[in-house]
Design an enzyme around this catalytic site. Structure first.
Site, PDB file in Angstrom:
ATOM      1  N   GLY A  21       0.807  -1.211   0.000  1.00 43.52           N
ATOM      2  CA  GLY A  21       0.000   0.000   0.000  1.00 43.52           C
ATOM      3  C   GLY A  21       0.839   1.258   0.000  1.00 43.52           C
ATOM      4  O   GLY A  21       0.479   2.256   0.637  1.00 43.52           O
ATOM      5  N   ALA A  22       1.945   1.258  -0.745  1.00 41.59           N
ATOM      6  CA  ALA A  22       2.923   2.344  -0.654  1.00 41.59           C
ATOM      7  C   ALA A  22       2.759   3.410  -1.727  1.00 41.59           C
ATOM      8  O   ALA A  22       3.662   4.215  -1.937  1.00 41.59           O
ATOM      9  CB  ALA A  22       4.337   1.767  -0.720  1.00 41.59           C
ATOM     10  N   GLY A  25      -0.776   7.821   1.109  1.00 43.69           N
ATOM     11  CA  GLY A  25      -0.956   7.824   2.554  1.00 43.69           C
ATOM     12  C   GLY A  25       0.272   7.450   3.346  1.00 43.69           C
ATOM     13  O   GLY A  25       1.404   7.847   3.033  1.00 43.69           O
ATOM     14  N   SER A 150      -3.633  -0.594  14.908  1.00 46.26           N
ATOM     15  CA  SER A 150      -4.409   0.625  15.067  1.00 46.26           C
ATOM     16  C   SER A 150      -4.826   0.782  16.518  1.00 46.26           C
ATOM     17  O   SER A 150      -4.883  -0.192  17.274  1.00 46.26           O
ATOM     18  CB  SER A 150      -5.665   0.547  14.180  1.00 46.26           C
ATOM     19  OG  SER A 150      -6.591   1.549  14.510  1.00 46.26           O
ATOM     20  N   TYR A 176     -13.560  -3.854  11.509  1.00 46.82           N
ATOM     21  CA  TYR A 176     -12.249  -3.196  11.399  1.00 46.82           C
ATOM     22  C   TYR A 176     -11.409  -3.459  12.649  1.00 46.82           C
ATOM     23  O   TYR A 176     -10.211  -3.766  12.554  1.00 46.82           O
ATOM     24  CB  TYR A 176     -12.445  -1.691  11.204  1.00 46.82           C
ATOM     25  CG  TYR A 176     -11.144  -0.926  11.095  1.00 46.82           C
ATOM     26  CD1 TYR A 176     -10.326  -1.054   9.977  1.00 46.82           C
ATOM     27  CD2 TYR A 176     -10.740  -0.064  12.110  1.00 46.82           C
ATOM     28  CE1 TYR A 176      -9.134  -0.349   9.869  1.00 46.82           C
ATOM     29  CE2 TYR A 176      -9.557   0.650  12.018  1.00 46.82           C
ATOM     30  CZ  TYR A 176      -8.764   0.502  10.894  1.00 46.82           C
ATOM     31  OH  TYR A 176      -7.573   1.203  10.808  1.00 46.82           O
TER      32      TYR A 176
END
Length: 309
Positions: A21-22, A25, A150, A176
């Site tokens: 996911g680079a 963000g 998270s 989540y």
């Protein structure tokens, strides 16, 4: 620890880093820092156009940066296998693996190409499969592996009999929370197994606090999840959040700090760990439940058909 900045990062020249996911963000901010420190960085993500844009951005800021995009769709285990096979064929030991990509509080239940609930499948299961497939290259380099968790793990619980929310009513936030608790438990259990099996990995985790990225816009903002909480969050955002660049610092710390130990967890040091300089973060008791972690690991191997070692 609270005075740590990117200036304290040791030279990363000669190291191969893979970041999922680079292309935007937190992942892109992490890639920018590690490329600036001399690492060879692979931007593992699903959008080639965004990948090319991310490459250009990194090279514009850091001329001569060694960075490249490689296709990885975490919503499809076939794509995970193909990505891993390309790395195994190249045979280059991987020094740092950062499992960063994720989706957040999708408004309705969606599924991956393999039929897994999207948040659990993308945030956790595909990263479990990716790490397992890359294990030979990780052990060769005695790698650092970082899982993105998270603050949401604090309220999470693992539904071992319904991980994909097929029987349980779908609610965006609990799903989540489960996925991010699973990521933290994965980091801790990977450390246990590395020690037992002699894999010589350093397995750690990090969280960004309340970082201003498009993750919220693509999830909770669409679903209306949290209602008053989301509205209050928008109002208080300037005071309780920080930039994506600052949110990436706990990840970078977990990936590069020489004294990191297996099972360590890093996050912002401000009030409620929402923002602030990076340092040790709080791990809630459920993340240390070794029996649940063992059963989650066994079920993850069954669901992904990826067996470690």
């Amino acid at each position: 620890m609270t005075t740590w900045t990117t200036a304290d990062i040791p030279d990363q020249s000669g190291k191969l880093v893979i970041i999922t996911g680079a292309t935007g963000g937190l992942g892109l901010e992490t890639a920018l820092v590690l490329a600036a420190k001399g690492a060879e960085v692979v931007l593992a993500a699903r959008n080639p156009t965004k990948g090319a844009e991310a490459e250009r951005l990194i090279r514009a800021r850091h001329p001569g940066a060694d960075v490249r995009f490689d296709l990885l769709d975490l919503g499809d285990l076939a794509s995970v296998a193909a990505f891993a096979d390309r790395q195994l064929t190249a045979g280059r030991p991987i020094d740092i693996l950062i499992n960063n990509a994720g989706v957040m509080a999708l408004p309705t239940r969606q599924t991956t190409a393999d039929g897994f609930e999207m948040q659990f499948g993308t945030n956790y299961l595909s990263h479990f499969a990716l790490t397992g497939r890359l294990l030979p290259l990780l052990t060769q380099a005695q790698a650092r592996v970082v899982q993105l968790s998270s603050m949401a793990h604090r309220g999470g619980r693992i539904l071992l009999d319904d991980l994909n929310y097929e029987k349980t009513a779908y609610k965006p936030w609990p799903v989540y929370q489960q996925s991010k608790l699973a990521m933290l438990m994965f980091a801790i259990e990977l450390d246990r197994r590395s020690q037992a099996q002699g894999w010589n990995l350093t397995s750690a985790a990090a969280h960004p606090g309340f970082a201003r990225t498009d993750l919220i816009a693509n999830g909770p903002a669409q679903s209306g999840a949290g209602g008053l909480m989301m509205a209050a969050g928008r109002l208080l955002q300037p005071w309780i959040s920080h930039s994506a660049a600052d949110g990436a610092l706990p990840t970078v710390m977990a990936a590069t700090l020489p004294q990191v130990r297996g099972g360590d967890y890093y996050g912002p040091q401000g009030v409620m760990e929402m923002k602030g300089p990076p340092g040790p973060a709080e791990i809630k008791p459920q993340a240390h439940d070794a029996e649940v972690a063992r059963r989650l690991w066994a079920e993850s191997e069954r669901l992904t058909s990826v067996r470690y070692g």
